[in-house]
Design a protein around this motif. Structure first.
Motif, PDB file in Angstrom:
ATOM      1  N   ASP A 128       0.655  -1.150  -0.038  1.00 54.88           N
ATOM      2  CA  ASP A 128       0.026   0.053   0.121  1.00 54.88           C
ATOM      3  C   ASP A 128       0.958   1.142  -0.087  1.00 54.88           C
ATOM      4  O   ASP A 128       0.355   2.259  -0.183  1.00 54.88           O
ATOM      5  CB  ASP A 128      -0.837   0.103   1.220  1.00 54.88           C
ATOM      6  CG  ASP A 128      -2.117  -0.970   1.151  1.00 54.88           C
ATOM      7  OD1 ASP A 128      -2.227  -1.312  -0.029  1.00 54.88           O
ATOM      8  OD2 ASP A 128      -2.481  -1.332   2.102  1.00 54.88           O
ATOM      9  N   ASP A 129       2.089   1.246   0.183  1.00 52.16           N
ATOM     10  CA  ASP A 129       2.965   2.417   0.381  1.00 52.16           C
ATOM     11  C   ASP A 129       3.255   3.016  -1.231  1.00 52.16           C
ATOM     12  O   ASP A 129       3.562   2.172  -2.190  1.00 52.16           O
ATOM     13  CB  ASP A 129       4.328   1.971   0.845  1.00 52.16           C
ATOM     14  CG  ASP A 129       5.261   2.958   1.251  1.00 52.16           C
ATOM     15  OD1 ASP A 129       4.612   4.107   1.261  1.00 52.16           O
ATOM     16  OD2 ASP A 129       6.647   2.918   1.668  1.00 52.16           O
ATOM     17  N   GLU A 130       3.069   4.286  -1.265  1.00 51.48           N
ATOM     18  CA  GLU A 130       3.012   5.008  -2.494  1.00 51.48           C
ATOM     19  C   GLU A 130       4.302   5.743  -2.613  1.00 51.48           C
ATOM     20  O   GLU A 130       4.522   6.579  -3.546  1.00 51.48           O
ATOM     21  CB  GLU A 130       1.912   5.668  -2.803  1.00 51.48           C
ATOM     22  CG  GLU A 130       0.822   4.758  -3.010  1.00 51.48           C
ATOM     23  CD  GLU A 130      -0.679   5.445  -3.440  1.00 51.48           C
ATOM     24  OE1 GLU A 130      -0.263   6.887  -3.664  1.00 51.48           O
ATOM     25  OE2 GLU A 130      -1.679   5.311  -3.518  1.00 51.48           O
ATOM     26  N   VAL A 131       5.196   5.735  -1.770  1.00 53.11           N
ATOM     27  CA  VAL A 131       6.445   6.402  -1.650  1.00 53.11           C
ATOM     28  C   VAL A 131       7.488   5.936  -2.933  1.00 53.11           C
ATOM     29  O   VAL A 131       7.579   4.678  -2.917  1.00 53.11           O
ATOM     30  CB  VAL A 131       7.177   6.266  -0.256  1.00 53.11           C
ATOM     31  CG1 VAL A 131       8.707   7.072  -0.438  1.00 53.11           C
ATOM     32  CG2 VAL A 131       6.454   6.783   0.872  1.00 53.11           C
ATOM     33  N   GLY A 132       7.871   6.814  -3.692  1.00 52.94           N
ATOM     34  CA  GLY A 132       8.745   6.584  -4.762  1.00 52.94           C
ATOM     35  C   GLY A 132       8.188   6.208  -6.072  1.00 52.94           C
ATOM     36  O   GLY A 132       8.799   5.861  -7.148  1.00 52.94           O
ATOM     37  N   ILE A 133       6.681   6.171  -6.076  1.00 56.84           N
ATOM     38  CA  ILE A 133       6.138   6.045  -7.357  1.00 56.84           C
ATOM     39  C   ILE A 133       6.376   6.964  -8.442  1.00 56.84           C
ATOM     40  O   ILE A 133       6.733   6.488  -9.551  1.00 56.84           O
ATOM     41  CB  ILE A 133       4.476   5.985  -7.092  1.00 56.84           C
ATOM     42  CG1 ILE A 133       4.273   4.651  -6.455  1.00 56.84           C
ATOM     43  CG2 ILE A 133       3.783   5.934  -8.451  1.00 56.84           C
ATOM     44  CD1 ILE A 133       2.703   4.327  -6.167  1.00 56.84           C
ATOM     45  N   SER A 134       6.224   8.257  -8.223  1.00 52.37           N
ATOM     46  CA  SER A 134       6.847   9.175  -8.946  1.00 52.37           C
ATOM     47  C   SER A 134       8.100   9.172  -9.601  1.00 52.37           C
ATOM     48  O   SER A 134       8.445   9.235 -10.866  1.00 52.37           O
ATOM     49  CB  SER A 134       6.814  10.550  -8.291  1.00 52.37           C
ATOM     50  OG  SER A 134       5.472  11.171  -7.788  1.00 52.37           O
ATOM     51  N   THR A 158       9.788   6.359 -10.045  1.00 54.43           N
ATOM     52  CA  THR A 158       9.703   4.943 -10.903  1.00 54.43           C
ATOM     53  C   THR A 158       9.046   5.628 -12.224  1.00 54.43           C
ATOM     54  O   THR A 158       9.604   5.164 -13.023  1.00 54.43           O
ATOM     55  CB  THR A 158       8.867   4.009 -10.073  1.00 54.43           C
ATOM     56  OG1 THR A 158       9.305   3.810  -8.933  1.00 54.43           O
ATOM     57  CG2 THR A 158       8.929   2.677 -11.056  1.00 54.43           C
ATOM     58  N   GLU A 159       7.817   6.282 -12.166  1.00 50.45           N
ATOM     59  CA  GLU A 159       7.342   6.869 -13.394  1.00 50.45           C
ATOM     60  C   GLU A 159       8.373   7.603 -13.941  1.00 50.45           C
ATOM     61  O   GLU A 159       8.364   7.271 -15.433  1.00 50.45           O
ATOM     62  CB  GLU A 159       6.159   7.646 -13.040  1.00 50.45           C
ATOM     63  CG  GLU A 159       4.873   6.578 -12.534  1.00 50.45           C
ATOM     64  CD  GLU A 159       3.796   7.534 -12.176  1.00 50.45           C
ATOM     65  OE1 GLU A 159       3.793   8.622 -12.016  1.00 50.45           O
ATOM     66  OE2 GLU A 159       2.889   6.904 -11.787  1.00 50.45           O
ATOM     67  N   ALA A 160       9.069   8.374 -13.428  1.00 49.89           N
ATOM     68  CA  ALA A 160       9.875   9.237 -14.420  1.00 49.89           C
ATOM     69  C   ALA A 160      11.072   8.276 -14.854  1.00 49.89           C
ATOM     70  O   ALA A 160      11.383   8.661 -15.864  1.00 49.89           O
ATOM     71  CB  ALA A 160      10.723  10.409 -12.992  1.00 49.89           C
ATOM     72  N   LEU A 161      11.631   7.463 -14.031  1.00 46.79           N
ATOM     73  CA  LEU A 161      12.468   6.490 -14.662  1.00 46.79           C
ATOM     74  C   LEU A 161      12.235   5.634 -15.823  1.00 46.79           C
ATOM     75  O   LEU A 161      12.848   5.496 -16.688  1.00 46.79           O
ATOM     76  CB  LEU A 161      13.143   5.508 -13.727  1.00 46.79           C
ATOM     77  CG  LEU A 161      14.090   6.089 -12.701  1.00 46.79           C
ATOM     78  CD1 LEU A 161      14.232   5.399 -11.524  1.00 46.79           C
ATOM     79  CD2 LEU A 161      15.211   6.771 -12.887  1.00 46.79           C
ATOM     80  N   ILE A 162      10.769   5.402 -15.975  1.00 45.79           N
ATOM     81  CA  ILE A 162      10.416   4.551 -17.213  1.00 45.79           C
ATOM     82  C   ILE A 162      10.216   5.617 -18.187  1.00 45.79           C
ATOM     83  O   ILE A 162      10.303   5.363 -19.523  1.00 45.79           O
ATOM     84  CB  ILE A 162       8.828   3.879 -16.639  1.00 45.79           C
ATOM     85  CG1 ILE A 162       9.301   3.068 -15.597  1.00 45.79           C
ATOM     86  CG2 ILE A 162       8.241   3.342 -17.958  1.00 45.79           C
ATOM     87  CD1 ILE A 162       8.112   2.320 -15.045  1.00 45.79           C
ATOM     88  N   SER A 163       9.724   6.741 -17.964  1.00 42.91           N
ATOM     89  CA  SER A 163       9.205   7.856 -19.068  1.00 42.91           C
ATOM     90  C   SER A 163      10.479   8.567 -19.707  1.00 42.91           C
ATOM     91  O   SER A 163      10.459   8.910 -20.747  1.00 42.91           O
ATOM     92  CB  SER A 163       8.129   8.596 -18.600  1.00 42.91           C
ATOM     93  OG  SER A 163       8.412   9.279 -17.581  1.00 42.91           O
ATOM     94  N   PHE A 164      11.585   8.748 -18.805  1.00 40.10           N
ATOM     95  CA  PHE A 164      12.602   9.631 -19.231  1.00 40.10           C
ATOM     96  C   PHE A 164      13.256   9.040 -20.685  1.00 40.10           C
ATOM     97  O   PHE A 164      13.437   9.841 -21.268  1.00 40.10           O
ATOM     98  CB  PHE A 164      13.645   9.643 -18.027  1.00 40.10           C
ATOM     99  CG  PHE A 164      14.642  10.496 -18.126  1.00 40.10           C
ATOM    100  CD1 PHE A 164      14.453  12.015 -18.373  1.00 40.10           C
ATOM    101  CD2 PHE A 164      15.857  10.068 -18.698  1.00 40.10           C
ATOM    102  CE1 PHE A 164      15.642  12.870 -18.779  1.00 40.10           C
ATOM    103  CE2 PHE A 164      17.064  10.861 -18.744  1.00 40.10           C
ATOM    104  CZ  PHE A 164      16.857  12.360 -19.111  1.00 40.10           C
ATOM    105  N   PRO A 165      13.739   7.572 -20.468  1.00 41.75           N
ATOM    106  CA  PRO A 165      14.270   7.289 -21.714  1.00 41.75           C
ATOM    107  C   PRO A 165      13.418   7.397 -23.252  1.00 41.75           C
ATOM    108  O   PRO A 165      13.778   7.823 -24.316  1.00 41.75           O
ATOM    109  CB  PRO A 165      14.473   5.836 -21.698  1.00 41.75           C
ATOM    110  CG  PRO A 165      14.441   5.684 -20.285  1.00 41.75           C
ATOM    111  CD  PRO A 165      13.629   6.655 -19.674  1.00 41.75           C
ATOM    112  N   ILE A 166      12.247   7.343 -23.011  1.00 40.26           N
ATOM    113  CA  ILE A 166      11.066   7.713 -23.991  1.00 40.26           C
ATOM    114  C   ILE A 166      11.227   9.123 -24.414  1.00 40.26           C
ATOM    115  O   ILE A 166      11.175   9.325 -25.475  1.00 40.26           O
ATOM    116  CB  ILE A 166       9.780   7.046 -23.668  1.00 40.26           C
ATOM    117  CG1 ILE A 166       9.670   5.684 -23.368  1.00 40.26           C
ATOM    118  CG2 ILE A 166       8.806   7.559 -24.835  1.00 40.26           C
ATOM    119  CD1 ILE A 166       8.738   4.897 -22.756  1.00 40.26           C
TER     120      ILE A 166
END
Length: 195
Positions: A12-18, A20-28
């Motif tokens: 349930d912990d949402e710390v670090g989701i942003s 993770t999303e940034a690391l996935i979308s940055f190369p794209i």
């Protein structure tokens, strides 16, 4: 039970989701940006090639003929004076220097005597990649002092775009520059470099 609560808390912990999303979308995002930059560079190279062809056509129009079989003065003297020279006969130089006066073609591509050549506008153009076609236009007449009027067409073959990042990454580093022929008529131009 303790184990079940800690696992549920972890899920349930949402710390670090942003992050993770940034690391996935940055190369794209970086890839899309690189594609835009390299597309602009590709258009620049295409424009560079077209300008080099325009300059080369102008040089070919005011220089000695590059195609070994084309002699405008001899053609103008070969028929009854004052009648129109028929259109259609063509004389080709290239690809691979077939039918070319190599020295005349080098003057146009490489430049000579302090005058720049096509290669000064686009370094990828080499004499063996240039095709020059002289075609009788039907505008001249037999007995014309400056010889037959021809249409000169220049194009390049085998010149590839330089795409340093996306080209090597996506395997697009061997895309050929379209031939994009450039045509000029010699009607009011002197077609000899030593006249």
């Amino acid at each position: 039970m303790v184990r079940d609560r800690s696992l549920r808390r972890f899920l349930d912990d949402e710390v670090g989701i942003s992050l993770t999303e940034a690391l996935i979308s940055f190369p794209i995002v970086v890839l899309i940006f690189a594609v835009f930059v390299e597309f602009g560079f590709l258009m620049f190279q295409w424009n560079q090639t077209v300008k080099a062809l325009q300059y080369g056509a102008r040089l070919a129009a005011v220089s000695d003929p590059v195609a070994t079989g084309f002699n405008p003065t001899a053609i103008a003297e070969s028929g009854p004076g004052g009648t129109a020279i028929p259109a259609g006969a063509s004389f080709t130089c290239g690809p691979g220097l077939a039918g070319c006066d190599v020295a005349a073609l080098n003057r146009i591509v490489e430049g000579a005597g302090g005058r720049p050549g096509m290669r000064d506008l686009n370094w990828r153009i080499a004499p063996e990649k240039v095709v020059v076609v002289y075609e009788l236009s039907g505008l001249g007449y037999y007995g014309r002092p400056r010889g037959a009027v021809a249409t000169i067409r220049l194009e390049v073959r085998g010149v590839t775009f330089d795409l340093p990042f996306v080209g090597s990454l996506l395997g697009l580093d061997q895309i050929e520059v379209p031939a994009h022929p450039v045509t000029i008529t010699t009607e009011d131009l002197r077609t000899c470099s030593s006249c």
